[in-house]
Every structure is written in structure tokens, then in C-alpha cells.
Enzyme design. Structure first.
Site, PDB file in Angstrom:
ATOM      1  N   TYR A  79     -13.223   1.975 -26.180  1.00 38.16           N
ATOM      2  CA  TYR A  79     -12.537   3.163 -26.070  1.00 38.16           C
ATOM      3  C   TYR A  79     -12.612   4.224 -27.433  1.00 38.16           C
ATOM      4  O   TYR A  79     -12.794   5.367 -27.162  1.00 38.16           O
ATOM      5  CB  TYR A  79     -11.095   2.631 -25.985  1.00 38.16           C
ATOM      6  CG  TYR A  79      -9.954   3.656 -25.747  1.00 38.16           C
ATOM      7  CD1 TYR A  79      -9.942   4.293 -24.471  1.00 38.16           C
ATOM      8  CD2 TYR A  79      -9.080   4.164 -26.604  1.00 38.16           C
ATOM      9  CE1 TYR A  79      -8.940   5.391 -24.029  1.00 38.16           C
ATOM     10  CE2 TYR A  79      -8.053   5.066 -26.446  1.00 38.16           C
ATOM     11  CZ  TYR A  79      -8.034   5.633 -25.221  1.00 38.16           C
ATOM     12  OH  TYR A  79      -7.194   6.642 -24.991  1.00 38.16           O
ATOM     13  N   LYS A  89     -13.677   8.054 -27.057  1.00 42.63           N
ATOM     14  CA  LYS A  89     -13.086   8.987 -27.454  1.00 42.63           C
ATOM     15  C   LYS A  89     -13.745   9.626 -28.588  1.00 42.63           C
ATOM     16  O   LYS A  89     -13.546  11.034 -28.776  1.00 42.63           O
ATOM     17  CB  LYS A  89     -11.458   8.725 -27.642  1.00 42.63           C
ATOM     18  CG  LYS A  89     -10.578   8.014 -26.756  1.00 42.63           C
ATOM     19  CD  LYS A  89     -10.555   9.429 -25.551  1.00 42.63           C
ATOM     20  CE  LYS A  89      -9.628   9.251 -24.464  1.00 42.63           C
ATOM     21  NZ  LYS A  89      -9.451  10.020 -23.636  1.00 42.63           N
ATOM     22  N   THR A 108       3.793   6.455 -20.694  1.00 37.40           N
ATOM     23  CA  THR A 108       2.805   6.438 -19.419  1.00 37.40           C
ATOM     24  C   THR A 108       2.495   4.950 -19.145  1.00 37.40           C
ATOM     25  O   THR A 108       2.655   4.092 -19.799  1.00 37.40           O
ATOM     26  CB  THR A 108       1.802   7.442 -19.777  1.00 37.40           C
ATOM     27  OG1 THR A 108       0.784   6.647 -20.685  1.00 37.40           O
ATOM     28  CG2 THR A 108       2.293   8.924 -20.255  1.00 37.40           C
TER      29      THR A 108
HETATM   30  P1  NAI Z   1      -2.149   7.145 -17.301  1.00 36.70           P
HETATM   31  O1  NAI Z   1      -2.870   5.731 -17.021  1.00 36.70           O
HETATM   32  O2  NAI Z   1      -0.799   7.011 -17.147  1.00 36.70           O
HETATM   33  O3  NAI Z   1      -2.548   8.401 -16.222  1.00 36.70           O
HETATM   34  C1  NAI Z   1      -4.030   8.357 -16.218  1.00 36.70           C
HETATM   35  C2  NAI Z   1      -4.350   8.928 -14.466  1.00 36.70           C
HETATM   36  O4  NAI Z   1      -5.912   9.176 -14.537  1.00 36.70           O
HETATM   37  C3  NAI Z   1      -3.680   8.147 -13.662  1.00 36.70           C
HETATM   38  O5  NAI Z   1      -3.122   9.154 -12.491  1.00 36.70           O
HETATM   39  C4  NAI Z   1      -5.106   7.641 -12.926  1.00 36.70           C
HETATM   40  O6  NAI Z   1      -5.071   7.373 -11.414  1.00 36.70           O
HETATM   41  C5  NAI Z   1      -6.063   8.794 -13.402  1.00 36.70           C
HETATM   42  N1  NAI Z   1      -7.391   8.307 -13.414  1.00 36.70           N
HETATM   43  C6  NAI Z   1      -7.962   7.055 -13.819  1.00 36.70           C
HETATM   44  N2  NAI Z   1      -9.255   7.028 -13.617  1.00 36.70           N
HETATM   45  C7  NAI Z   1      -9.741   8.153 -12.885  1.00 36.70           C
HETATM   46  C8  NAI Z   1     -11.091   8.311 -12.429  1.00 36.70           C
HETATM   47  N3  NAI Z   1     -12.123   7.864 -12.325  1.00 36.70           N
HETATM   48  N4  NAI Z   1     -11.016   9.705 -11.624  1.00 36.70           N
HETATM   49  C9  NAI Z   1      -9.897  10.279 -11.554  1.00 36.70           C
HETATM   50  N5  NAI Z   1      -8.657  10.156 -12.233  1.00 36.70           N
HETATM   51  C10 NAI Z   1      -8.573   8.914 -12.636  1.00 36.70           C
HETATM   52  O7  NAI Z   1      -2.703   7.746 -18.638  1.00 36.70           O
HETATM   53  P2  NAI Z   1      -2.032   8.946 -19.593  1.00 36.70           P
HETATM   54  O8  NAI Z   1      -1.211   8.016 -20.904  1.00 36.70           O
HETATM   55  O9  NAI Z   1      -1.324   9.917 -18.944  1.00 36.70           O
HETATM   56  O10 NAI Z   1      -3.457   8.988 -20.295  1.00 36.70           O
HETATM   57  C11 NAI Z   1      -4.002  10.448 -20.076  1.00 36.70           C
HETATM   58  C12 NAI Z   1      -5.316  10.510 -20.853  1.00 36.70           C
HETATM   59  O11 NAI Z   1      -4.524  10.892 -22.361  1.00 36.70           O
HETATM   60  C13 NAI Z   1      -6.293   9.786 -20.930  1.00 36.70           C
HETATM   61  O12 NAI Z   1      -7.658  10.116 -21.173  1.00 36.70           O
HETATM   62  C14 NAI Z   1      -5.990   8.793 -22.189  1.00 36.70           C
HETATM   63  O13 NAI Z   1      -6.923   8.166 -22.799  1.00 36.70           O
HETATM   64  C15 NAI Z   1      -5.152   9.917 -23.198  1.00 36.70           C
HETATM   65  N6  NAI Z   1      -4.509   9.171 -24.221  1.00 36.70           N
HETATM   66  C16 NAI Z   1      -3.436   8.544 -23.716  1.00 36.70           C
HETATM   67  C17 NAI Z   1      -2.543   7.956 -24.667  1.00 36.70           C
HETATM   68  C18 NAI Z   1      -1.586   7.038 -24.443  1.00 36.70           C
HETATM   69  O14 NAI Z   1      -0.943   6.463 -25.484  1.00 36.70           O
HETATM   70  N7  NAI Z   1      -0.861   7.068 -23.366  1.00 36.70           N
HETATM   71  C19 NAI Z   1      -2.894   8.094 -26.332  1.00 36.70           C
HETATM   72  C20 NAI Z   1      -4.066   8.978 -26.436  1.00 36.70           C
HETATM   73  C21 NAI Z   1      -4.800   9.524 -25.348  1.00 36.70           C
HETATM   74  C1  1HS Z   2      -4.541   4.619 -25.852  1.00 35.28           C
HETATM   75  C2  1HS Z   2      -4.262   5.704 -26.651  1.00 35.28           C
HETATM   76  O1  1HS Z   2      -5.452   6.555 -26.869  1.00 35.28           O
HETATM   77  C3  1HS Z   2      -3.971   5.206 -28.174  1.00 35.28           C
HETATM   78  S1  1HS Z   2      -5.077   4.191 -29.022  1.00 35.28           S
HETATM   79  C4  1HS Z   2      -3.912   3.920 -30.554  1.00 35.28           C
HETATM   80  C5  1HS Z   2      -2.951   2.916 -30.530  1.00 35.28           C
HETATM   81  S2  1HS Z   2      -2.148   2.655 -31.901  1.00 35.28           S
HETATM   82  O2  1HS Z   2      -2.596   1.486 -32.659  1.00 35.28           O
HETATM   83  O3  1HS Z   2      -2.218   3.940 -32.616  1.00 35.28           O
HETATM   84  O4  1HS Z   2      -0.750   2.488 -31.331  1.00 35.28           O
END
Ligand code: NAI
Ligand code: 1HS
Length: 255
Positions: free
Chosen positions: A156, A160, A192
């Protein structure tokens, strides 16, 4: 901010839930039409229906960001339904744990495919429309994990980090064609599905305090705090932002 996105049509990958769906709502408040593309077509269709009930212009369709044909079809359907695409939020992503010597090749490749190849393929699917009109903006999603090492998250962090630098590369190629490309890098967004799975089952006070100690603000983020940054970067308010990586992380990477 109000009316920043009037007349714009934005594709959101992974738009059926989480940060993607919250951003769709904020974009609609600013006047945009939104196309929600999600692996789960029923989730995308249901979310779009909810947004329409709230008065928004929204379209939901199944698309797997790792599959070029599925993406091309979904982008064409979105343009038919809503008009030419001039914004893309490359939000779909999956996380996963594993040190290098403990990760399977399969898990490494899946994390890379969804996050990095997905960003490449979705951008490739919308760019011809943007270039033809000399107008567009793309926002990629990085993470604090793209800027610092997070214990046990080898694939990951690598994926990223690649997105953060792909953003800079794309920004150079496309700025002269009227398309700005930027990145938003969130810290943990606990509410989320991804945030919940990241925090796991150990929600004892001691475990939470250990995680929160990395965040100078003393809390995790909210989806809408990421959405605000994405709306800004997609809008003309960010007309001089090209190739930037905006950390929205409560100071985690500043510490
Ligand atoms: P989530 O898991 O709640 O939502 C992700 C959405 O993407 C879901 O609706 C899922 O069905 C869809 N998805 C997954 N694989 C897919 C594919 N192959 N094709 C199309 N859609 C697909 O995730 P969240 O938390 O909303 O994260 C969104 C973005 O933000 C991600 O890129 C994640 O890496 C990034 N992010 C999230 C953080 C967190 O703590 N939640 C922190 C930093 C970055
Ligand atoms: C999943 C998302 O991109 C966050 S990774 C960092 C996790 S933490 O150790 O800063 O809570």
C-alpha cells in the site's frame, strides 16, 4: 465556497461509498453533475438514486478500475447520461497489510492494480474528452502512506507513493493541454469501510491512543474534510495548482 463547479461533470471512481460518495455530495452542492463508478454496480446505482432524490444530477454505473474495457464503457455511458466529462476523482483504492517478506505476490499485485493501474486506466479513459475541450481537472488520492512508511503496509505504501509521483508526471504532460492534475493525501479517515478495517478489532483505549499519538490534532479525519480539498483542486479556484500533493492529515506527516 458555493457554485464552484457549475456546469462541470465529474467522474468519481469508487464513488458508491466512503470518501467518494461524500465528495459527490459536496460536488453537487457546488453545482456539478457526478458519475459514480464502483466495482459494486448496485451500490453505485443506489447511491446515485439517493443523490437524485436529494436534488442532484447523478449517474451510477458498475466499473472495475483494473479493467480497461469496463472503465471505457462506464465513462462512455456517463458522458451519454450527463455530458462531456471535465473532472475525474481517482478515488477507488484498497489497502492491505503485509511486510515485504510476508506478502503474497497476489496481494501485492491486487493492491498495485486497484490503486496505481486503476488511476492510470481511469485517467486514460477520460483524458481524450478533456484534451479535446482543452478543459479538465484530475485529482488522485494518495495517502500519508504515500509519504511516510507505515508499519506492515509494504504494498500500500509503495502504491500510494507511486500515485503521488504519477500525479507530478501527469501534471507536466497535461498542463499544456488544459488539464490540471493534483493529488490529495489523507490521513486516517476512521468512519469509512477502509478506515474501520484499518483500525481493526482492537479499539481499546490504549490501542486508539497509540494510533492517535501520530496525529497532532489528536483525532482522525472525516470524509468531508477530504471532500473539501478535492472540490477545491477540481475547481477553477485551484487554477495555479499543478502537480501538487495536498496533505489532509491533521499534521501527521508534518510531525
Ligand atoms: P472505502 O473502502 O470506504 O470505499 C472505496 C470504494 O471503492 C468502495 O465503494 C469500493 O467498492 C470501491 N472500489 C474498490 N475496488 C474497486 C475497483 N477495483 N473498481 C472500482 N471501485 C472499487 O474507502 P475510503 O476510505 O472511502 O477510501 C477512498 C480512497 O481514499 C482510497 O483510495 C484510499 O486508499 C484512500 N485513503 C483512505 C483513507 C482512510 O483512512 N479511509 C486514508 C488515506 C487514503
Ligand atoms: C489507509 C489510509 O491510507 C491510512 S494509512 C495510515 C494509517 S495511520 O497509521 O496513520 O493511522
Amino acid at each position: 465556497m458555493a457554485g464552484l463547479m457549475v456546469g462541470r461533470t465529474v467522474v468519481i471512481t469508487g464513488g458508491g461509498a466512503g470518501i467518494g460518495l461524500t465528495t459527490a455530495r459536496r460536488l453537487i452542492q457546488e453545482g456539478a453533475a457526478v458519475a459514480l463508478l464502483d466495482l459494486d454496480g448496485a451500490v453505485a446505482a443506489h447511491a446515485a438514486e439517493e443523490l437524485r432524490k436529494e436534488g442532484g444530477k447523478a449517474f451510477g454505473v458498475a466499473a472495475d478500475v483494473t479493467d480497461a474495457q469496463s472503465l471505457d464503457r462506464a465513462v462512455a455511458a456517463a458522458a451519454d447520461a450527463l455530458g462531456t466529462i471535465d473532472g475525474l476523482f481517482n478515488n477507488a483504492g484498497i489497502a492491505g497489510f503485509g511486510t515485504v517478506h510476508e506478502s503474497t505476490l497476489e496481494s501485492w499485485q491486487r493492491i498495485w492494480d486497484v490503486n496505481v493501474t486503476g488511476t492510470f486506466l481511469a485517467s486514460r479513459a477520460v483524458l481524450p474528452q478533456m484534451i479535446a475541450k482543452r478543459r479538465g481537472a484530475i485529482v488522485n488520492v494518495g495517502s500519508v502512506a504515500g509519504m511516510v512508511g507505515i508499519p506492515g503496509m509494504a504494498a500500500y505504501c509503495a502504491a500510494k507513493g507511486a500515485i503521488v509521483n504519477l500525479t507530478r508526471q501527469m501534471a507536466i504532460d497535461y498542463s499544456k493541454l488544459g488539464v490540471r492534475v493534483n493529488c490529495v493525501s489523507p490521513g486516517t479517515i476512521a468512519e469509512t469501510a477502509m478506515g474501520k478495517s484499518l483500525l481493526g478489532n482492537d479499539t481499546s483505549e490504549e490501542a486508539m491512543n497509540r494510533r492517535l499519538s501520530k496525529y497532532p490534532l489528536g483525532r482522525f479525519g472525516k470524509p468531508v474534510e477530504i471532500a473539501e480539498a478535492v472540490v477545491f483542486l477540481l475547481s477553477d479556484a485551484a487554477s495555479f495548482c499543478v502537480g501538487s500533493n495536498l496533505a489532509v492529515d491533521g499534521g501527521m506527516t508534518a510531525a
